[in-house]
Motif scaffolding. Structure first.
Motif, short mmCIF file in Angstrom:
data_model
loop_
_atom_site.label_atom_id
_atom_site.label_comp_id
_atom_site.label_asym_id
_atom_site.label_seq_id
_atom_site.Cartn_x
_atom_site.Cartn_y
_atom_site.Cartn_z
N ALA A 66 -2.62 -6.12 1.15
CA ALA A 66 -2.67 -4.67 1.11
C ALA A 66 -2.90 -4.11 2.51
O ALA A 66 -4.03 -3.90 2.93
CB ALA A 66 -3.78 -4.22 0.17
N VAL A 67 -1.82 -3.92 3.21
CA VAL A 67 -1.93 -3.42 4.58
C VAL A 67 -1.17 -2.12 4.67
O VAL A 67 -0.08 -1.98 4.14
CB VAL A 67 -1.32 -4.43 5.58
N LEU A 68 -1.80 -1.17 5.32
CA LEU A 68 -1.12 0.11 5.51
C LEU A 68 -0.42 0.09 6.86
O LEU A 68 -1.04 -0.16 7.89
CB LEU A 68 -2.12 1.26 5.44
N HIS A 69 0.86 0.32 6.83
CA HIS A 69 1.62 0.30 8.09
C HIS A 69 1.65 1.70 8.68
O HIS A 69 1.67 2.68 7.94
CB HIS A 69 3.05 -0.19 7.83
N VAL A 128 0.84 -1.20 0.00
CA VAL A 128 0.00 0.00 0.00
C VAL A 128 0.87 1.24 0.00
O VAL A 128 0.62 2.20 -0.75
CB VAL A 128 -0.94 0.00 1.23
N SER A 140 2.78 9.54 2.39
CA SER A 140 3.20 8.34 1.67
C SER A 140 4.61 7.92 2.09
O SER A 140 4.90 6.74 2.23
CB SER A 140 3.12 8.57 0.17
N ALA A 182 -6.00 2.62 1.42
CA ALA A 182 -5.64 1.27 1.86
C ALA A 182 -6.87 0.36 1.82
O ALA A 182 -6.79 -0.78 1.34
CB ALA A 182 -5.05 1.29 3.26
N ASP A 183 -7.98 0.87 2.25
CA ASP A 183 -9.20 0.05 2.25
C ASP A 183 -9.58 -0.33 0.82
O ASP A 183 -9.99 -1.45 0.55
CB ASP A 183 -10.36 0.84 2.88
N ALA A 210 4.50 6.17 5.32
CA ALA A 210 4.03 4.80 5.18
C ALA A 210 5.18 3.89 4.74
O ALA A 210 5.29 2.75 5.19
CB ALA A 210 2.90 4.73 4.15
N THR A 243 -5.94 6.25 4.45
CA THR A 243 -6.68 5.12 5.00
C THR A 243 -7.70 4.60 4.00
O THR A 243 -7.80 3.39 3.76
CB THR A 243 -7.40 5.54 6.29
N PHE A 251 0.67 3.96 -2.76
CA PHE A 251 0.22 5.28 -2.32
C PHE A 251 1.24 6.34 -2.72
O PHE A 251 0.90 7.41 -3.20
CB PHE A 251 0.03 5.25 -0.79
N ALA A 283 -7.36 -2.98 -0.31
CA ALA A 283 -7.50 -4.19 0.50
C ALA A 283 -8.73 -4.98 0.11
O ALA A 283 -8.86 -6.15 0.47
CB ALA A 283 -7.55 -3.83 1.98
#
Lengths: 492, 612, 487, 104
Positions: B479-482, B325, B392, B469-470, B395, B466, B329, B473
């Motif tokens: 697809a995970v946003l850290h 992500v 970004s 990311a959704d 992230a 966010t 992003f 996902a």
């Protein structure tokens, strides 16, 4: 006399038509009649195409002659039969010959009557080669192309035309000599000259050494025509010194006889033994591909660049065949057709260029685009097709050929990829040199662009190139049955 | 709407065809026509995206090519990732079309220009919708064609010619890798379709080592397209093209296609640690490598180009570290702010007719909108807090931290500092200074609007992280946003601001003399100024050795092949000559030859005991 | 031998020979008393036609042998006589008395000499005994010597004839010497008896038998002009007038070939009395080597020729080399192959010589340049000449190609297959392309030196037309002659 | 009756043949060349006659053969001299090595 025979012999109409003209008729009239003569086979070929599409079979068979020996009869029949591959090549032939007649309009000023007479004999030979279903008949027509081509090069070519014609004659003569020996050797064993019959016979025959020997002979014979390095030097000369209209036919169709022959005689008659030569073919293919590419990089004549490009492209055909699978064969066939179209286009454009600037030397040309954008655009498009840009026929062929070779011989494929990169380098070098940059050469200043009727050949060829590139199944479907027969016999 | 998705790329194609076939006839309306068609395309894209919220995945294919029993399909494939790319491409393309209306002004060949733009847009849209690797590859190459044509648009310039050729060839080297990769994948899985490849990966159908090999080969393709080290050298040269083109192709879309490739084939990469590692390392190296070069370049567009290379390295780094992500992003935000920077730079260049920043020396300050737009972009790329870039980048740092790549994290942070230094160097030198005071000619409105829109996006797009990311996902579980820990955010911000301040002191306050820097670190400066001598290195190794091989073959041809042929011909002639010399006209010689011949034959019989 | 036995022979089988003999006598008398050259010409043509008519009644006639096997008639003799007669007829047609200045001075003796030579050839073909064979051969040779020298005021003709007779006499001495040994070993001159005796020969005398065979064979190669007895050919052809050269290259050579083939096949391939097989099997290597050398020498030296007659002389040497291959690789259709090739060779070579004759008469010159620009002067003649040359070179669509194909087929289906010979043959064929195509280039690509119209006598058109027709017809429908042969 | 063995005749014939051959290939005068050829033919006749008496199957055929060959040789010689005469008229020489205008 069936439809196929009518088709094969249809260029005779043109021949007679031209012959009936008086010797003093103006070149324009001769060309007009030649064009009519050229359209006849073209039209017939499309009729044949539609009939074939409907019936899926078109063949003719008369008994011709035979030899009685003590124990058996050796039979040679007059056999014509179509399959997809052959049909595609036939369509290519009639198309390119017609376009070449169009292209020759400005080129051929000396004795046009004789020129077109030879041209029609040549066409007859080529059609016969692709339509015959029989080794002997194949050879019959194959050799028939020798004399007309000799004169088309030797009489109407440039600078070293006669040397080139003789070189052509000797190399091809030797090639067909080897071919004849091989054909006779096979014919004696099988007792029949028909491709199918030979195939059936060979599948029951155990003598592998013999079969390999014969295949190698075929490889040499068609290697001259294709050409395989180091048998290529005649072909470079022909590309450079023959009149462009003739080179269109030469590069577009005649060289394809080599590829066709290799497939038909090798894969078509020895499906079991032919794969044993995969590595040999792959090595030869690689050598062709890279040798041609490296040499094309440093040529300073546009025609030489294209000549070596042809050598290089033929390497891809060999690589495809070396794949010994459907993808590889299909790639090789596609490359055969595609290269025919592309090189015809390239040399059509070269003809136009020579006609206007009387040089193809890269050092002397530059900035063509500023005065002739359409011509340059076509040049660029042709080069892009040549370097395998997707959306054009070259890519599909290269892709499938490499796909094929990667299944069994990935290392060769990987090395071959270098050739793909080099192809881009030399094509762009050549094309950008003449069309981009600062304008060079006085001839360019008052140069006219492609116009009116001149656009037709280039447009038609490009259209076909793009059609195959965008929708390859248009050609692919035609080939399915042929490919199945090539691959079906491959047991081991 | 989604079932009409296949129409999206066709409008730009139509634009291309109409404009290229009509020649100069449509010159005056060409720009409007092209913009209109791209606009329609954009509207369709919006419709498709709207549908994608409910459908999440859509595929429509038909047979393109039959090889034996295998059918290779062509078609459209839509999922959140594609949708995102579709949006970016059609959106930026539309803006660039509009911008070009002004930028190309009265250029005589603008019909051709818009045709090429159409071709490129078509290819790029086709690329992102490809359901399989072969179609992907085809459009990938066509994109390269578009780029090539547009780089070489000013075809009378020798430098444009060289740059175009270089771009095509360098990317083709990468493409060759991609081609090999996809062929190998085909023989592993029997298919080229993305979904089927992923299934094969899941079910471990690959031969051992093949996953890594194929992934790396695909990555080589990405390296070429995205200008990663060592195939990056074409991208700065590509700035020979018109500036809007640089914005569209060499900043926002095409160069990002490499990143997109890695993302699209992400399951394959995930299956191989080595492949991911290589992606990350190459990305990190490229990021810092290009950033250092960017520090000393004097050409406005080239600095931006190196910045692009560096930012693409970031994206690769993110993907390599599992930050799917984060990478995508950053791709998105980068598309906005880099396009913005280029378009703004284009306005400067058009207005001032120069692009060496030393010559500009602050003359850009008269162009208000441009200046503010450029500033927004610069702040965003530098990671100024609350602007899109900061989100970004943060992230990406987070993903690195999560993955435990501390070394790479360090590199990334250092790069962030360098980024703000060279970007603000650029900003200060263009828009602050005492250059000529005469106000330059103003730029047309059509060029201002895109700048404004992009500036807005560059500022605000970070807040959608966010939601972004959704969106992704919905389809992919990876697809995970850290999220970074506070100290990391703090550190990143500090570095970013530190860079700005550093640049301010050098270039605005002139606290430290630039010339002094040059002399103190003269060798470093020389190396950086000459881009680590990579071009020269290639010239002296690869190109020369290629030519050497060529000449080797040339001489082989000339002296070996020809000699053998000449020898054979000579032998035949020699035999003829001998035979003809023997024929000396004296009948007794003839008799002697005959009888000698007979004698020899008899002798052989006798010697061999009657056996011949 | 009483009268009854003499009358019991089926003399009617010799009708063609008698016809030629009587025609020859009539022509010579006519020439003596009236000296009407035109009449001589027509009488000869009529006589040959009549002989052909007689011969054709013998089609599918059963084998007959009269005079105790000295005269035999079988299918082989039938077919080869066709070639001899047709060849002579074509040559007669190609000379036009009203026009041919050279023959004007020598009056009518050309015609009856030609008929005598023909008769000699026919006897060679039909004889089953060495003595008649020799007599026939010498009749053919001596008549040919005179024909070559018939232009007695022409220095080249004198020289050619002199060379011809000296080499010819040498060759016949050698042949006879060999034959004398064969006679000594077998005690008979009848070919069938020789064959029988050879198979029962004492092992100790084996080398002598082989020696006899080798010497005879080499002596006989003189007629067919293969290595090493080939060197007279170009000089003699150049010295002789064109029709005579054509006769030598076609009819005389055909007779020589049938002679050699007959001796080989009847006398020397009998079942072995020798330890290691028949005499033929010992000698086959020799034939193969001679064939190879002949092809190489003929074709390579031809490359250097500018004089058209010399060029065709070397070309004819080369063709003799090709024709030796079926003898070096005997199969059941070797004779058929030789016959077909000779047939084709007759058509294409006489055709080519006829065109050459026309040009030489028009230009009084024998250099290759007489062909230059022929296409612009007479397209039809050019096309015909192209067909002849293509046929000589072995391009498909012509009889020459089928002939070569047959030779290949034989060479490769023999046991053991003669790949090397076949290889040399194709390679030298390719070399031959060069000089044949040189002529084509002259005709199509060079400007004409003289734009005056060509004078082509009507009767020559008959020859050229017939040859063209035959060359193409047999090239495209080889089944016609092949089926004809296998009656 | 005879004390001369068959080999004697054969060797004599061989020697005669070789002398004739040598003469034919080396002498300058065309007349002598023709005579030498006659010598060779006579060697053959000797052979034939000897074989007719002492051969494997002695019979008359050999003698008949030799009669034929004598006759034919005479004809050959006559023609040879006739050709030489016409040559002499044109060239004023009987030297065989001067007849070399046709060559190569």
């Amino acid at each position: 006399m069936g439809l196929l025979s009518l088709f094969v012999f249809s260029p005779i109409v043109g021949l007679v038509l031209i012959s009936l003209l008086s010797n003093n008729s103006s070149p324009k009239i001769v060309q007009r009649y030649a064009l009519i003569g050229g359209f006849i086979p073209l039209i017939v070929s499309w009729i044949v195409y539609f009939i074939y599409q409907r019936n899926n079979r078109l063949a003719e068979n008369f008994s011709w002659f035979s030899y009685e020996t003590d124990s058996r009869t050796l039979v040679i029949d007059y056999e014509l039969e179509l399959n997809g591959f052959r049909l595609a090549l036939l369509l290519l032939t009639t198309l390119i010959v017609t376009l070449s007649i169009l292209a020759s309009v400005k080129d051929i000023k000396k004795n046009p009557k004789l020129f077109y007479q030879w041209l029609f004999i040549l066409e007859l030979g080529m059609l016969g080669v692709f339509a015959s279903d029989n080794m002997f008949l194949f050879f019959f027509f194959f050799e028939l192309t020798l004399i007309p081509m000799f004169f088309l090069i030797g009489k109407w070519g440039h600078v070293e035309r006669e040397e080139t014609a003789y070189k052509y004659l000797i190399y091809n003569g030797l090639g067909s000599a080897v071919l004849l020996i091989a054909i006779v050797a096979v014919f004696i064993q099988a007792g029949n000259a028909n491709f199918e019959a030979v195939k059936d016979y060979m599948s029951t025959m155990d003598d592998q050494a013999y079969q390999i020997g014969v295949i190698v002979a075929f490889l040499v014979a068609f290697g001259v025509k294709l050409p395989i390095v180091p048998l290529h030097s005649w072909m470079v000369n022909v590309h450079v010194y023959a009149p462009p209209a003739v080179v269109m036919i030469h590069a577009g169709v005649l060289l394809k006889i080599g590829a066709y022959g290799l497939l038909q005689f090798g894969a078509g008659m020895f499906p079991e033994t032919f794969p044993l030569l995969a590595v040999t073919l792959a090595v030869l293919g690689l050598i062709n591909l890279l040798y041609g590419a490296f040499l094309a990089l440093i040529q300073d004549d546009l025609r030489k660049v294209f000549a070596y490009a042809s050598v290089s492209h033929m390497g891809i055909i060999l690589l495809g065949i070396a794949g010994m699978n459907t993808a590889g064969y299909q790639g090789a066939i596609f490359q055969t057709i595609s290269h025919g179209l592309i090189s015809a286009l390239l040399f059509y454009l070269v003809g136009v260029l020579i006609n206007r600037t009387s040089t193809t030397n890269l050092e002397k040309l530059g900035g063509l685009w500023t005065t002739a954008p359409v011509l340059s655009g076509f040049f660029l498009a042709a080069a892009l097709a040549g370097l395998g840009l997707p959306g054009m026929s070259g890519f599909v062929s290269e892709f499938m050929a490499f796909l094929g070779v990667f299944e069994n011989l990935p290392v060769f494929g990987a090395i071959g990829i270098i050739g793909i990169i080099l192809t881009a380098v030399y094509f762009l070098r050549a094309i950008l040199n003449i069309s981009f940059g600062k304008r060079k050469g006085k001839a360019l200043d008052k140069m006219t662009d492609l116009r009116n009727l001149e656009l037709l050949p280039a447009g038609v060829l490009l259209a076909f190139i793009i059609l195959i590139g965008v929708y390859p199944d248009s050609l692919g479907q035609l080939l399915q049955i042929t490919l199945e027969t090539f691959v079906a016999g491959m047991g081991g | 709407m989604i079932s009409f998705a296949w129409l999206i790329p066709l409008f730009p194609l139509l634009s291309f065809l109409v404009l290229i076939l009509s020649g100069k006839k449509l010159k005056t309306v060409s720009g409007y026509l092209a913009s209109l068609l791209t606009g329609i395309s954009f509207i369709f894209t919006l419709g498709v995206i709207a549908d994608l919220r409910s459908v999440t995945e859509y595929e429509a294919t038909w047979t393109w090519l039959t090889i034996g029993t295998t059918d290779i399909q062509a078609g459209v494939w839509l999922n959140p990732l594609n949708g995102l790319m579709l949006f970016i491409v059609s959106f930026v393309s539309l803006l660039v079309h509009i911008y070009s209306l002004g930028y190309m002004g009265e250029n005589d060949r603008r019909a051709t220009y818009f045709a090429y733009l159409g071709l490129f847009t078509f290819a790029m849209l086709g690329l992102v919708m490809s359901p399989n690797l072969i179609q992907f590859y085809m459009f990938w190459e066509l994109v390269g064609l578009g780029s090539f044509l547009l780089i070489g648009f000013y075809l009378y310039k020798e430098s444009a010619k060289r740059a175009a050729r270089k771009a095509f060839i360098m990317t083709r080297i990468g493409d060759a890798g991609l081609l090999v990769g996809l062929i190998l994948i085909f023989w592993q899985t029997g298919s080229l379709s993305f979904t089927e490849i992923f299934q094969a990966v899941e079910q471990n159908e690959f031969a051992p080592g093949m996953v890594t090999l194929t992934a790396i080969l695909l990555f080589i393709g990405a390296v070429g397209k995205s200008g990663q080290f060592p195939l990056h050298t074409w991208l700065p040269d590509a700035m020979e093209g018109p500036t809007p083109v640089s914005a569209l192709i060499h900043a926002a879309t095409m160069v990002a296609a490499g990143v997109y490739l890695v993302a699209a084939a992400y399951p394959l990469f995930l299956a191989s640690e080595w492949a991911l590692m290589i992606v990350a390392v190459i990305g990190a190296f490229t990021a810092i490598f290009a950033a250092t070069i960017g520090l000393v370049q004097d050409d406005l567009k080239r600095v931006l180009a190196y910045s692009t290379v560096s930012q693409l390295g970031y994206m690769m780094l993110a993907l390599g570290a599992g930050g799917y992500v984060a990478g995508m992003f950053h791709l998105t935000t980068h598309a906005f702010f880099k396009a913005l920077l280029f378009l703004a730079a284009g306005s400067v260049i058009l207005a001032l007719r120069k692009q060496n920043i030393k010559e500009i020396a602050g003359e850009g300050r008269h162009l208000a909108i441009t200046k503010w737009g450029f500033l927004a972009g610069t702040l965003a790329i530098s990671g100024f807090p609350l602007l899109s870039g900061s989100f970004s980048k943060e992230a990406i740092f987070a993903a690195l931290l999560e993955d435990g790549q501390y070394g790479l994290l360090g590199v990334a942070l250092l790069t962030a500092f360098l980024t703000s230094v060279y970007m603000f160097r650029l900003y200060f030198m263009v828009f602050h200074g005492k250059g000529a005071d005469k106000p330059p000619k103003s730029v047309p409105v059509s060029m201002k609007i895109p700048v404004i829109i992009l500036a807005a996006l560059a500022v605000i797009s970070g807040f959608f992280a966010t939601g972004f990311a959704d969106w992704l996902a919905a389809e992919q579980e990876y697809a995970v946003l850290h999220h970074s820990p506070t100290w990391l955010i703090f550190l990143a911000t500090l570095l970013s601001l530190g860079g700005i301040v550093f640049a301010y002191f050098i270039y605005v306050r002139k606290q430290m003399d630039r010339e002094e820097w040059k002399t103190t670190f003269s060798s470093t400066y020389t190396i950086l100024y000459h881009k680590y001598f990579i071009d020269e290195f290639y010239q002296n190794t690869i190109i020369y050795s290629t030519r050497a091989i060529s000449y080797l073959m040339y001489y082989t041809e000339r002296y070996v092949v020809e000699t053998i042929a000449a020898f054979a011909a000579g032998m035949v002639k020699e035999i003829g000559k001998t035979g003809s010399r023997l024929q000396n006209g004296r009948v007794q010689t003839y008799g002697t030859v005959a009888l000698l011949g007979l004698a020899v034959i008899v002798l052989i019989f006798v010697v061999r005991g009657g056996y011949f | 031998m009483d009268l009854e036995t003499l009358l019991s022979f089926k003399w009617s089988i010799m009708a063609p020979e008698f016809t030629i003999l009587i025609t020859g006598v009539i022509v010579s008398l006519q020439d003596l008393f009236y000296g009407n050259k035109r009449l001589s010409s027509w009488l000869s043509i009529l006589g040959v036609l009549l002989a052909i008519a007689f011969l054709s009644t013998q089609y599918q006639h059963e084998s007959v042998s009269i005079l105790y096997d000295t005269y035999i008639f079988d299918e082989v003799t039938f077919f080869f006589k066709i070639i001899l007669l047709t060849g002579t007829l074509l040559i007669l047609l190609m000379t036009s008395p009203s026009w041919d200045e050279e023959t004007e001075r020598v009056r009518g003796d050309f015609h009856y000499l030609l008929l005598a030579a023909l008769l000699g050839g026919m006897i060679v073909v039909s004889s089953g005994d060495v003595i008649t064979l020799y007599a026939g051969l010498e009749l053919l040779s001596i008549s040919s010597y005179i024909m070559v020298g018939i232009r007695k005021y022409n220095r080249n003709a004198n020289e050619g004839a002199m060379k011809y007779i000296i080499t010819g006499s040498l060759a016949s001495a050698v042949t006879l010497f060999g034959l004398s040994y064969i006679y000594g070993l077998t005690g008979t001159t009848n070919l069938f008896d020789i064959s029988r005796e050879m198979s029962a020969i004492d092992t100790q005398l084996e080398p002598l038998a082989i020696l006899g065979f080798v010497i005879t064979f080499v002596g006989l190669t003189f007629k067919i002009s293969t290595v090493p007895f080939h060197m007279w050919t170009p000089d003699v052809y150049q010295g002789a007038s064109t029709p005579v050269a054509a006769f030598l290259s076609v009819v005389s050579k055909a007779a020589g070939f049938i002679l050699i083939a007959r001796m080989l096949i009847i006398a020397f391939t009998a079942e072995p009395g020798l330890e290691q097989g028949t005499v033929y099997e010992y000698g086959v290597g020799l034939i193969a080597v001679l064939a190879a050398l002949t092809m190489i020498v003929g074709n390579t030296v031809a490359l250097r020729q500018r004089n058209m007659k010399r060029l065709f002389a070397y070309s004819s040497i080369a063709h003799a080399g090709y024709l030796l291959i079926p003898l070096a690789a005997l199969t059941s259709f070797s004779l058929e192959t030789i016959w077909f090739y000779l047939l084709a060779y007759m058509l294409m070579n006489i055709g080519a010589f006829a065109v050459l004759h026309v040009l030489i008469q028009n230009h009084a010159n024998e250099d290759m340049s007489i062909f230059s620009g022929l296409y612009h002067r007479s397209p039809v003649l050019t096309v015909m000449m192209t067909i002849f040359l293509a046929s000589l070179a072995g391009i498909p669509g012509t009889a020459g190609f089928i002939g070569k194909f047959n030779i290949f087929l034989g060479a490769l289906s023999a046991d053991p297959a003669r790949y090397v010979l076949a290889g040399i043959m194709v390679a030298t064929t390719v070399i031959s392309y060069v000089y044949y195509f040189n002529i084509l280039v002259q005709m199509y690509s060079r400007p004409a030196e003289k734009h005056a119209n060509l004078q082509v006598p009507a009767i020559t058109w008959v020859t050229v037309g017939f040859c063209t027709l035959g060359t193409v017809l047999f090239g495209i429908f080889p089944n016609l002659p092949l089926q004809f042969f296998n009656w | 009756m005879s004390s001369v063995p068959a080999q004697g005749y054969l060797i004599l014939a061989l020697i005669l043949f070789c002398i004739g051959l040598f003469g034919a290939l080396t002498k300058r005068n065309t007349i002598i060349v023709l005579i030498s050829i006659e010598l060779m033919l006579n060697a053959v006749n000797l052979n034939l006659v000897a074989f007719s008496k002492y051969g494997i199957n002695p019979n008359m055929t050999g003698q008949v053969f030799s009669l034929f060959s004598i006759t034919i040789a005479a004809a050959e010689a006559a023609v040879g001299i006739a050709i030489l005469l016409s040559l002499y008229r044109n060239r004023r020489t009987v030297h065989i090595d001067e007849m070399d205008t046709l060559k190569h």
